[in-house]
Write a protein that holds these residues in place. Structure first.
Motif, PDB file in Angstrom:
ATOM      1  N   UNK A  21     -25.425  34.300  -3.744  1.00  0.00           N
ATOM      2  CA  UNK A  21     -25.087  33.823  -5.085  1.00  0.00           C
ATOM      3  C   UNK A  21     -25.971  32.615  -5.379  1.00  0.00           C
ATOM      4  N   UNK A  22     -26.543  32.591  -6.569  1.00  0.00           N
ATOM      5  CA  UNK A  22     -27.517  31.565  -6.909  1.00  0.00           C
ATOM      6  C   UNK A  22     -27.032  30.640  -8.022  1.00  0.00           C
ATOM      7  N   UNK A  23     -27.461  29.389  -7.939  1.00  0.00           N
ATOM      8  CA  UNK A  23     -27.139  28.422  -8.983  1.00  0.00           C
ATOM      9  C   UNK A  23     -28.356  27.544  -9.280  1.00  0.00           C
ATOM     10  N   UNK A  24     -28.418  27.070 -10.520  1.00  0.00           N
ATOM     11  CA  UNK A  24     -29.497  26.188 -10.942  1.00  0.00           C
ATOM     12  C   UNK A  24     -28.912  25.064 -11.780  1.00  0.00           C
ATOM     13  N   UNK A  25     -29.524  23.911 -11.704  1.00  0.00           N
ATOM     14  CA  UNK A  25     -29.032  22.756 -12.446  1.00  0.00           C
ATOM     15  C   UNK A  25     -30.196  22.025 -13.071  1.00  0.00           C
ATOM     16  N   UNK A  26     -29.881  21.158 -14.042  1.00  0.00           N
ATOM     17  CA  UNK A  26     -30.918  20.374 -14.713  1.00  0.00           C
ATOM     18  C   UNK A  26     -30.838  18.881 -14.388  1.00  0.00           C
ATOM     19  N   UNK A  27     -29.625  18.408 -14.234  1.00  0.00           N
ATOM     20  CA  UNK A  27     -29.427  16.967 -14.078  1.00  0.00           C
ATOM     21  C   UNK A  27     -29.808  16.508 -12.674  1.00  0.00           C
ATOM     22  N   UNK A  28     -30.914  15.809 -12.541  1.00  0.00           N
ATOM     23  CA  UNK A  28     -31.375  15.363 -11.227  1.00  0.00           C
ATOM     24  C   UNK A  28     -30.523  14.239 -10.646  1.00  0.00           C
ATOM     25  N   UNK A  29     -29.589  13.738 -11.425  1.00  0.00           N
ATOM     26  CA  UNK A  29     -28.684  12.702 -10.920  1.00  0.00           C
ATOM     27  C   UNK A  29     -27.531  13.292 -10.110  1.00  0.00           C
ATOM     28  N   UNK A  30     -27.350  14.594 -10.179  1.00  0.00           N
ATOM     29  CA  UNK A  30     -26.307  15.214  -9.346  1.00  0.00           C
ATOM     30  C   UNK A  30     -26.632  14.927  -7.880  1.00  0.00           C
ATOM     31  N   UNK A  31     -25.624  14.552  -7.104  1.00  0.00           N
ATOM     32  CA  UNK A  31     -25.892  14.199  -5.717  1.00  0.00           C
ATOM     33  C   UNK A  31     -24.954  14.873  -4.712  1.00  0.00           C
ATOM     34  N   UNK A  32     -24.203  15.842  -5.183  1.00  0.00           N
ATOM     35  CA  UNK A  32     -23.294  16.554  -4.277  1.00  0.00           C
ATOM     36  C   UNK A  32     -23.054  17.916  -4.882  1.00  0.00           C
ATOM     37  N   UNK A  33     -23.233  18.961  -4.049  1.00  0.00           N
ATOM     38  CA  UNK A  33     -23.193  20.326  -4.563  1.00  0.00           C
ATOM     39  C   UNK A  33     -22.224  21.143  -3.711  1.00  0.00           C
ATOM     40  N   UNK A  34     -20.997  21.308  -4.178  1.00  0.00           N
ATOM     41  CA  UNK A  34     -20.015  22.093  -3.425  1.00  0.00           C
ATOM     42  C   UNK A  34     -19.938  23.530  -3.927  1.00  0.00           C
ATOM     43  N   UNK A  35     -19.447  24.370  -3.081  1.00  0.00           N
ATOM     44  CA  UNK A  35     -19.087  25.738  -3.453  1.00  0.00           C
ATOM     45  C   UNK A  35     -17.575  25.878  -3.270  1.00  0.00           C
ATOM     46  N   UNK A  36     -16.960  26.473  -4.275  1.00  0.00           N
ATOM     47  CA  UNK A  36     -15.522  26.703  -4.224  1.00  0.00           C
ATOM     48  C   UNK A  36     -15.235  28.196  -4.206  1.00  0.00           C
ATOM     49  N   UNK A  37     -14.192  28.544  -3.471  1.00  0.00           N
ATOM     50  CA  UNK A  37     -13.728  29.922  -3.364  1.00  0.00           C
ATOM     51  C   UNK A  37     -12.365  30.002  -4.036  1.00  0.00           C
ATOM     52  N   UNK A  38     -12.175  31.002  -4.875  1.00  0.00           N
ATOM     53  CA  UNK A  38     -10.902  31.122  -5.578  1.00  0.00           C
ATOM     54  C   UNK A  38     -10.369  32.544  -5.459  1.00  0.00           C
ATOM     55  N   UNK A  39      -9.153  32.635  -4.926  1.00  0.00           N
ATOM     56  CA  UNK A  39      -8.461  33.918  -4.872  1.00  0.00           C
ATOM     57  C   UNK A  39      -7.553  34.033  -6.099  1.00  0.00           C
ATOM     58  N   UNK A  40      -7.246  35.261  -6.520  1.00  0.00           N
ATOM     59  CA  UNK A  40      -6.422  35.430  -7.730  1.00  0.00           C
ATOM     60  C   UNK A  40      -5.113  34.656  -7.653  1.00  0.00           C
ATOM     61  N   UNK A  41      -4.793  33.949  -8.720  1.00  0.00           N
ATOM     62  CA  UNK A  41      -3.553  33.191  -8.789  1.00  0.00           C
ATOM     63  C   UNK A  41      -3.553  31.886  -8.028  1.00  0.00           C
ATOM     64  N   UNK A  42      -4.688  31.517  -7.475  1.00  0.00           N
ATOM     65  CA  UNK A  42      -4.779  30.276  -6.700  1.00  0.00           C
ATOM     66  C   UNK A  42      -5.804  29.341  -7.312  1.00  0.00           C
TER      67      UNK A  42
END
Lengths: 111, 113
Positions: A21-42
């Motif tokens: 899975x791929x992601x791209x960003x523009x704001x170079x001030x971002x300094x932390x990049x998490x991935x979240x997992x979500x199950x239905x209803x949670x």
């Protein structure tokens, strides 16, 4: 500039395969990049995260690859299992500010 | 592991009614957030709260919305006059002062009829 763009919207992978899975960003001030997992209803649950001074982080079957110059990062799930079927969100944050989420990827692992 | 608790899990209301969504953040956390997720869409930031005041809010968080930490443990989101488009899953989240890891509750599914 606060957006995080995520692709694909949905992904089907065979059991044992690699999910990417791929992601791209523009704001170079971002300094932390998490991935979240979500199950239905949670609520989203933190899966793995990386800072921009590191090009790769691995935790078990989950790896984040980070390309600072391209402003892109990706999640790789090795040996994908049916229990990995969920919606995955990439996100970015700057300091103590709000978390900005990508659009989400619905991952289905076929047995 | 400590968790963020949200009540109720489901809330059905009539358009124009007031609703209060309740959250109990993790006890030593200092930053509190509300996010919402319309069905099938991404998680959107509503508001952040620190030191008993709003630190940031989104365009969605208009005058119909308010937040409060009335007693040092609960964190509430009030929608004064609900609209149909307020129907969504609302997530409360919290984090410590020194970390970026955000802990989310299981959400309140709000349905406005």
């Amino acid at each position: 500039q606060q957006q995080v763009k995520q692709s694909p919207q949905s992904l089907i992978v065979q059991k044992g395969g690699i999910s990417i899975i791929n992601c791209a960003y523009e704001n170079t001030a971002f300094d932390y990049f998490p991935w979240y997992q979500q199950f239905p209803g949670k609520g989203p649950a933190l899966l793995i995260a990386i800072r921009p001074d590191v090009s790769e982080k691995k935790e078990g079957r989950f790896t984040i690859s980070f390309n600072k110059s391209a402003k892109q990062f990706s999640l790789h799930i090795m040996d994908s299992q049916p229990g990995d079927s969920a919606t995955y969100f990439c996100a970015a944050i700057q300091g103590a500010q709000k978390l900005v989420f990508g659009q989400g990827t619905r991952l289905t692992i076929n047995p | 592991e400590p968790e963020v608790t949200q009540t109720p899990s489901h809330q059905v209301t009539q358009m124009g009614q007031e609703v209060i969504l309740r959250c109990v953040p993790i006890s030593n956390h200092l930053y509190f957030y509300w996010y919402r997720q319309i069905l099938g869409q991404k998680v959107e930031f509503l508001v952040s709260f620190y030191n008993n005041e709003i630190s940031e809010k989104s365009e969605i968080f208009d005058d119909q919305f308010s937040v409060e930490r009335p007693d040092g443990s609960n964190f509430t989101l009030k929608i004064r006059s609900t609209k149909l488009e307020d129907s969504a899953m609302y997530f409360c989240a919290s984090r410590t002062g020194g970390g970026e890891k955000l802990f989310f509750g299981s959400g309140t599914q709000l349905s406005v009829l």
